[in-house]
Each structure stands twice: as structure tokens, then as C-alpha cells.
Scaffold this active site. Structure first.
Site, PDB file in Angstrom:
ATOM      1  N   ASN A  97       0.421  -1.166   0.028  1.00 52.36           N
ATOM      2  CA  ASN A  97       0.118  -0.122   0.077  1.00 52.36           C
ATOM      3  C   ASN A  97       0.714   1.275   0.087  1.00 52.36           C
ATOM      4  O   ASN A  97       1.867   1.407   0.808  1.00 52.36           O
ATOM      5  CB  ASN A  97      -1.087  -0.266   1.017  1.00 52.36           C
ATOM      6  CG  ASN A  97      -0.468   0.410   2.680  1.00 52.36           C
ATOM      7  OD1 ASN A  97       0.791  -1.119   2.902  1.00 52.36           O
ATOM      8  ND2 ASN A  97      -0.913   1.176   3.504  1.00 52.36           N
ATOM      9  N   GLU A 127       0.359   4.775   1.033  1.00 53.19           N
ATOM     10  CA  GLU A 127      -0.683   6.276   1.022  1.00 53.19           C
ATOM     11  C   GLU A 127      -0.821   7.135   0.808  1.00 53.19           C
ATOM     12  O   GLU A 127       0.624   7.050   0.051  1.00 53.19           O
ATOM     13  CB  GLU A 127      -1.030   6.226   2.915  1.00 53.19           C
ATOM     14  CG  GLU A 127      -1.389   4.938   3.428  1.00 53.19           C
ATOM     15  CD  GLU A 127      -1.378   5.342   4.868  1.00 53.19           C
ATOM     16  OE1 GLU A 127      -2.507   4.352   5.655  1.00 53.19           O
ATOM     17  OE2 GLU A 127      -0.863   5.580   5.473  1.00 53.19           O
ATOM     18  N   GLU A 154      -2.972  -4.166  -3.092  1.00 51.36           N
ATOM     19  CA  GLU A 154      -3.679  -5.129  -4.260  1.00 51.36           C
ATOM     20  C   GLU A 154      -3.566  -4.610  -5.276  1.00 51.36           C
ATOM     21  O   GLU A 154      -3.153  -5.155  -6.797  1.00 51.36           O
ATOM     22  CB  GLU A 154      -4.651  -6.388  -4.354  1.00 51.36           C
ATOM     23  CG  GLU A 154      -4.907  -6.997  -3.241  1.00 51.36           C
ATOM     24  CD  GLU A 154      -5.505  -6.204  -1.413  1.00 51.36           C
ATOM     25  OE1 GLU A 154      -4.460  -4.705  -1.659  1.00 51.36           O
ATOM     26  OE2 GLU A 154      -6.552  -6.088  -1.514  1.00 51.36           O
ATOM     27  N   CYS A 159     -10.103  -4.563   0.155  1.00 49.17           N
ATOM     28  CA  CYS A 159     -11.704  -3.966   0.019  1.00 49.17           C
ATOM     29  C   CYS A 159     -11.869  -4.571  -1.260  1.00 49.17           C
ATOM     30  O   CYS A 159     -12.122  -4.601  -2.193  1.00 49.17           O
ATOM     31  CB  CYS A 159     -10.624  -2.315   0.242  1.00 49.17           C
ATOM     32  SG  CYS A 159     -10.480  -1.909  -1.600  1.00 49.17           S
ATOM     33  N   CYS A 210     -10.912  -3.272  -4.328  1.00 49.37           N
ATOM     34  CA  CYS A 210      -9.533  -4.307  -4.740  1.00 49.37           C
ATOM     35  C   CYS A 210     -10.686  -5.092  -5.502  1.00 49.37           C
ATOM     36  O   CYS A 210      -9.757  -5.854  -6.211  1.00 49.37           O
ATOM     37  CB  CYS A 210      -8.448  -4.259  -3.225  1.00 49.37           C
ATOM     38  SG  CYS A 210      -7.620  -2.648  -3.030  1.00 49.37           S
TER      39      CYS A 210
END
Length: 149
Positions: free
Chosen positions: A44, A46, A57, A97, A100
Site C-alpha cells: 500500500n 498512502e 493489491e 476491500c 480491490c
């Protein structure tokens, strides 16, 4: 656990160490297994404008798309937790999520397979495995646009 699943989770854990997560402090790594046996990872990333954040992902799918391997996906592992030294904390599996799941579906449909998704807890002690079709039933994708059979 299977050797393939263990190797994917280990690769996802390694990717999570490279996450850029200064806001949430929650590191996520993903590992994608391709048909040729290669493993592609992502973490990830951010952003201060939270909506611009990339999930692990999505970062990994972007890598395979940019290499022309979007139709080569067979299996995925995801792990996440709060970092503490070399470890990730967390006892619950980290699931993809909704965004994803949709991004994974694009690659799965292009790969013409119902991919396996392994979701691991940060401590690695709990793993839940699903078929993508169970995580995203009645998905919309390239097949709905008539782009693939």
C-alpha cells in the site's frame, strides 16, 4: 498449509515491509502468482489526499498490467497489520476491500480463472482462503462488455 500458499504469504509479508503508510500505520502486502510461476508483489502507498491512496493489491495489479501480464493471474495472497520491528501485528485475516475485489476481478476474468485469494493475519497464524467469486459474487467485468468469452 500448502507450499504455494505459504510462499505467497511470505512474499506478501516481505512486500508489506516496503509499504508507505505514514497516516494509518497499517502495512499491507500483496503477492500475485502468475501462470508461469512468477510472483509479483505490491504494497500500500498512502497519500495525504486519502482518496489517492493505493492498496497493495491495486499496486501489484498495476505492475502486472504494465508488463502485459494482466491475463496471467492464478492466485493472490494478502497480509496486513501494524509493523513492530520485523513483525506485523494482527490476529485477523486482512481481506481485500471492495475496490480491490473489482480490480482483482478484471485480472481474473482476463486470466479466465476463478482465482484463489489467501487472506492472512499480520502474525501469519490465521489464513482464510476464498475463491474470488465468493468475495465478489455477480461481478461486473470485461465479459459483461463483450470483450472476452
Amino acid at each position: 498449509m500448502s507450499d504455494t500458499r505459504d510462499a505467497l504469504i511470505a512474499a506478501a509479508r516481505d512486500a508489506a515491509t516496503r509499504a508507505y503508510a505514514p497516516y494509518s500505520g497499517f502495512h499491507v502486502g500483496a503477492a500475485l502468482l502468475l501462470k508461469n510461476g512468477d510472483v509479483v508483489t505490491g504494497a500500500n502507498v498512502e497519500n495525504a489526499s486519502y482518496g489517492l491512496t493505493l492498496c497493495a493489491e491495486t499496486a501489484a495489479i498495476a505492475k502486472i498490467a504494465n508488463e502485459g501480464w494482466i491475463g496471467e493471474l492464478t492466485e493472490v495472497a494478502i497480509i496486513g497489520g501494524r509493523p513492530e520491528g520485523d513483525a506485523l501485528l494482527g490476529t485477523d485475516p486482512v481481506n481485500p476491500c471492495g475496490r480491490c475485489r473489482q480490480v482483482l476481478n478484471e485480472a481474473a476474468e482476463r486470466s479466465k480463472t476463478d482465482i484463489l485469494v489467501h487472506c492472512a493475519s499480520g502474525d501469519g497464524k490465521t489464513v482464510a482462503s476464498y475463491r474470488l467469486s465468493d468475495l465478489l459474487p455477480a461481478a461486473f467485468g470485461p465479459k459483461d462488455l463483450g470483450l472476452i468469452d
